[in-house]
Design an enzyme around this catalytic site. Structure first.
Site, PDB file in Angstrom:
ATOM      1  CE  LYS A 137       5.223  20.126 -34.125  1.00  0.00           C
ATOM      2  NZ  LYS A 137       3.953  20.731 -33.770  1.00  0.00           N
ATOM      3  CB  CYS A 195     -38.311   3.900 -32.060  1.00  0.00           C
ATOM      4  SG  CYS A 195     -39.573   2.708 -32.526  1.00  0.00           S
ATOM      5  CB  CYS A 235     -40.020   4.921 -35.412  1.00  0.00           C
ATOM      6  SG  CYS A 235     -38.805   3.713 -35.962  1.00  0.00           S
ATOM      7  CD  GLU A 292      11.080  14.668 -27.989  1.00  0.00           C
ATOM      8  OE1 GLU A 292      12.150  14.154 -27.688  1.00  0.00           O
ATOM      9  OE2 GLU A 292      10.648  15.703 -27.469  1.00  0.00           O
ATOM     10  CB  CYS A 351     -41.852   0.530 -36.664  1.00  0.00           C
ATOM     11  SG  CYS A 351     -41.678   1.424 -35.108  1.00  0.00           S
ATOM     12  CG  ASP A 385      -2.495  19.234 -31.998  1.00  0.00           C
ATOM     13  OD1 ASP A 385      -1.935  20.341 -32.122  1.00  0.00           O
ATOM     14  OD2 ASP A 385      -3.420  18.854 -32.716  1.00  0.00           O
ATOM     15  CE1 TYR A 395       9.566  21.920 -27.131  1.00  0.00           C
ATOM     16  CE2 TYR A 395       7.450  20.824 -26.810  1.00  0.00           C
ATOM     17  CZ  TYR A 395       8.190  21.933 -27.197  1.00  0.00           C
ATOM     18  OH  TYR A 395       7.541  23.052 -27.654  1.00  0.00           O
ATOM     19  CB  CYS A 424     -39.242  -0.959 -33.901  1.00  0.00           C
ATOM     20  SG  CYS A 424     -38.124  -0.010 -34.946  1.00  0.00           S
ATOM     21  CE  LYS A 433       2.336  19.009 -38.233  1.00  0.00           C
ATOM     22  NZ  LYS A 433       2.179  20.432 -38.132  1.00  0.00           N
TER      23      LYS A 433
END
Ligand code: 5U1
Length: 679
Positions: free
Chosen positions: A124, A435, A417, A122, A420, A126, A234, A441, A323
């Site tokens: 794990k 921008c 920008c 199963e 441009c 976190d 679990y 541009c 892991k």
């Protein structure tokens, strides 16, 4: 209680039972049994009874879920059965060593035909380990792991978690039961929680595990109640019952029968080689899961064998955690570049000392916007924690201030920008700075052309990003319409394009002229108009002219179009530059069949949500999605009780299992193609 009428007693018990059942269907099975309004109505009835007859109130009342009086401190709890930890394996060889140790200890080596060991596999999760104590089926205590022997009493907080039963369901309940599991925050809940925290100027959480731990550490359970925590069971600690399960799988199934959520990917396999296969499968699915996992737990499935194997120190000999590569690592912020997107959004991008996180090497991370830079308080040169979880792009989760070097320097957001030199402006109330150069541009033009040519838009095969950059930089094209005037001679030699490839590209551009109205809307790159909105516009208005003529009011009449998107659509079609590009595209021959509005009225799949999973041999996934959207269906990425139909091809995994458990109709590709012929 003598003066409480009998019918109030029975109404109260019935309401508690019904609400607890609705809760279980909604939060554990993801299969709501009543509409939200009905749930709310019953909850109000229950609360009215409780306020009129407070002495009736019991600990299994669903009204407890909202939290109660704040505590001044958590009290300590002694675990009668220690909460164990797990040994870790970091590679396949270590997992094989574990299997060998198990077999040696069971004297399997001495047996001639020793069977393979059955392992329960199963994910794990976190999160935060907890222990829940039930006496005669009622939740009486929730505790953290602490050092495994002494933890903290967090009963008030765990009562607020909707997937934790306040009372065990089913009649065959144990007199004493201690359930162990993980409390965690699903990724979507984490994102929402952080968005809310940031909007109200609070500090964001670094990751879902910290957010879950922080939420459980609240002395005020009302705060915990506001966090979308979940719990997955679990194992069991203390257990007193008439009968007891003989395998881990059996035990989890029993827990599920009592109302606990268990992991949907749990599977029993035979032998350690199959454990490795399971690891690889889950590693591939990891990014798409709704929650963070940091590995796979393997447990000897047979509980009698578990007993024979016993423990070393605080870890069992019958279980191990393999892991996954870490999803958070520390690295250094080398520089910040500012990228200009299709809609002019100026996005700071962190350039990082390359670091291996979550199985890939990361050298860039988005910093989103100026507010995020401020929120993180990050300087160039800082050591930063990079987080890569799910399919989201890597993020800087935190700055390690203690490691700030003397020459670290603040990040300055540009006023002009970088492409441009037009002014960068930030509209009131918006986090994004843009921008103001529009189609002057170069960066915006390039992004607009790349989007226009992309596979799900006009699908121009062979027009890669680098080629678009070159064509714009050299002044060969200025807009998407110019693509249709490109000649083979203009392309040969660019990006090492030979005559044949250049001719193929020109042919692909010409072929793209034949498109659909929905794709055309999507291709235009209107802000916040994705594929689904493209289909919505096409299906509801039937023609380009009708959308150009529509005002915000008309657009808002369409389901799924809100005021912001309506505003973007109106702005786009009011802009004369955009209209002249559209005219040039039409003059070049870009065309689509308009949609017959009378046929639209009877879109046969309107209102339905479909899910596609597994492989497809005859039709591509993209084609299937297009066909469904044309028929009015929404195509979703996950199965829920709201799914109308699942199309499952070879290799379908958890979505198929989930659809089966929710009894959602399932068809294979051949049946789907037959279905399309008939609708
Ligand atoms: N899925 C899962 N996570 N987890 C964590 N199973 C599991 N088992 C654990 C722990 C600490 O301990 C067992 C030894 C009960």
């Amino acid at each position: 209680m003598a003066n409480i009428p009998e019918h109030v007693h029975s109404d109260y018990e019935r309401l508690k039972d019904e609400l607890n059942q609705h809760n279980h269907r909604y939060y554990v099975l993801d299969d709501p049994s009543v509409p939200d309004a009905e749930y709310d109505r019953q909850m109000r009835q229950l609360q009215e009874i409780e306020s009129q007859y407070p002495s009736l109130k019991t600990s299994d009342s669903p009204s407890q879920r909202v939290g109660g009086e704040a505590l001044s401190a958590f009290t300590q709890v002694r675990h009668d059965v220690a909460m164990l930890s797990l040994d870790n394996a970091f590679n396949q060889a270590e997992l094989e060593d574990f299997d060998r140790r198990v077999k040696d200890r069971l004297n399997y080596a001495a047996l001639k035909d020793a069977p393979e060991i059955e392992y329960a596999c199963e994910p794990k999760l976190d999160g935060v380990a907890v222990s829940l104590l039930y006496r005669d089926g009622l939740l009486v205590r929730g505790a953290t792991r602490g050092d495994g022997t002494v933890g903290e009493d967090i009963t008030a907080n765990v009562r607020t978690i909707n997937s934790i039963p306040l009372k065990l369901v089913s009649s065959d309940i144990p007199s004493l039961l201690e359930v162990r599991g993980e409390i965690y925050l699903p990724r979507a809940g984490f994102e929402a929680l952080n968005a809310k925290a940031i909007a109200s100027g609070e500090k964001a959480f670094v990751n879902p595990r910290n957010a879950a731990a922080g939420s459980l550490r609240q002395l005020n359970s009302k705060i915990t109640a506001s966090r979308p925590l979940e719990m997955c069971a679990y194992s069991v600690g203390q257990f007193v019952a008439e009968t007891s399960p003989d395998s881990h799988l059996n035990m989890l199934q029993t827990l599920a029968g009592w109302g606990f959520k268990i992991n949907e990917h749990m599977q029993v396999v035979s032998g350690i080689a199959a454990c490795e296969d399971y690891y690889q499968t889950l590693a591939e699915r990891r990014d798409g899961l709704a929650y963070d996992i940091d590995g796979i737990v393997y447990k000897v499935n047979d509980l009698r064998l578990q007993e024979r194997l016993g423990f070393v120190a605080k870890a069992p000999r019958w279980a191990i955690a393999r892991k996954f590569p870490a999803q958070e690592e520390m690295t250094q912020l080398l520089d910040v570049e500012f990228q200009v997107g299709r809609t002019g959004a100026v996005t700071p991008v962190a350039r990082l000392e390359p670091v291996f996180v979550g199985g890939v090497t990361v050298s860039n991370a988005t910093l989103h916007n100026g507010d995020e830079i401020q929120r993180l308080g990050v300087y160039i040169g800082d050591s930063v924690i990079i987080r890569r979880a799910g399919d989201v792009i890597p993020q800087i989760a935190k700055v390690v201030l203690e490691k700030r070097p003397a020459n670290a320097r603040p990040i300055v957001f540009p006023e002009r920008c970088p492409v441009c030199e037009s002014a960068v402006v930030r509209a009131e109330g918006e986090a994004v700075a843009r921008c103001s150069g529009g189609l002057f541009c170069g960066a915006q033009i390039k992004q607009a052309i790349k989007h226009f040519a992309s596979r799900r838009a006009m699908d121009i095969d062979g027009l890669g990003d680098k080629l678009v950059d070159l064509l714009v930089d050299r002044g060969v094209i200025f807009s998407v319409a110019d693509l249709y005037d490109l000649k083979v001679e203009q392309l040969v030699g660019l990006e090492r394009l030979a005559e044949k490839s250049a001719a193929n590209l020109v042919a692909a551009i010409q072929a793209s002229k034949e498109t659909s109205l929905a794709k055309f809307f999507y291709s235009l790159g209107i802000r916040e108009v994705g594929e689904t909105t493209g289909h919505t516009l096409a299906n509801n208005f039937g023609s380009l002219e009708a959308v150009i003529a529509a005002d915000a009011e008309a657009l808002l009449e369409v389901d799924d179009i809100g005021p912001i998107v309506a505003g973007h659509i109106v702005d786009f079609f009011r802009n004369p530059d955009n209209l002249s590009i559209i005219q040039a595209l039409r003059d070049a021959g870009v065309a689509w069949p308009d949609i017959d509005q009378s046929a639209q009225a009877s879109q046969p799949l309107k209102g339905q949500t479909w899910v596609l999973t597994g492989g497809m041999d005859i039709m591509s996934r993209a084609e299937a999605k297009d066909r469904l959207q044309e028929l009015g269906a929404k195509v979703a990425g996950s199965v829920s009780a709201k799914t109308a139909q699942l199309v499952a091809g070879p290799g379908a995994g958890s979505k198929l299992t989930r659809a089966q458990s929710l009894e959602i109709p399932i068809m294979d590709e051949a049946e789907f193609i037959e279905f399309l012929k008939k609708v």
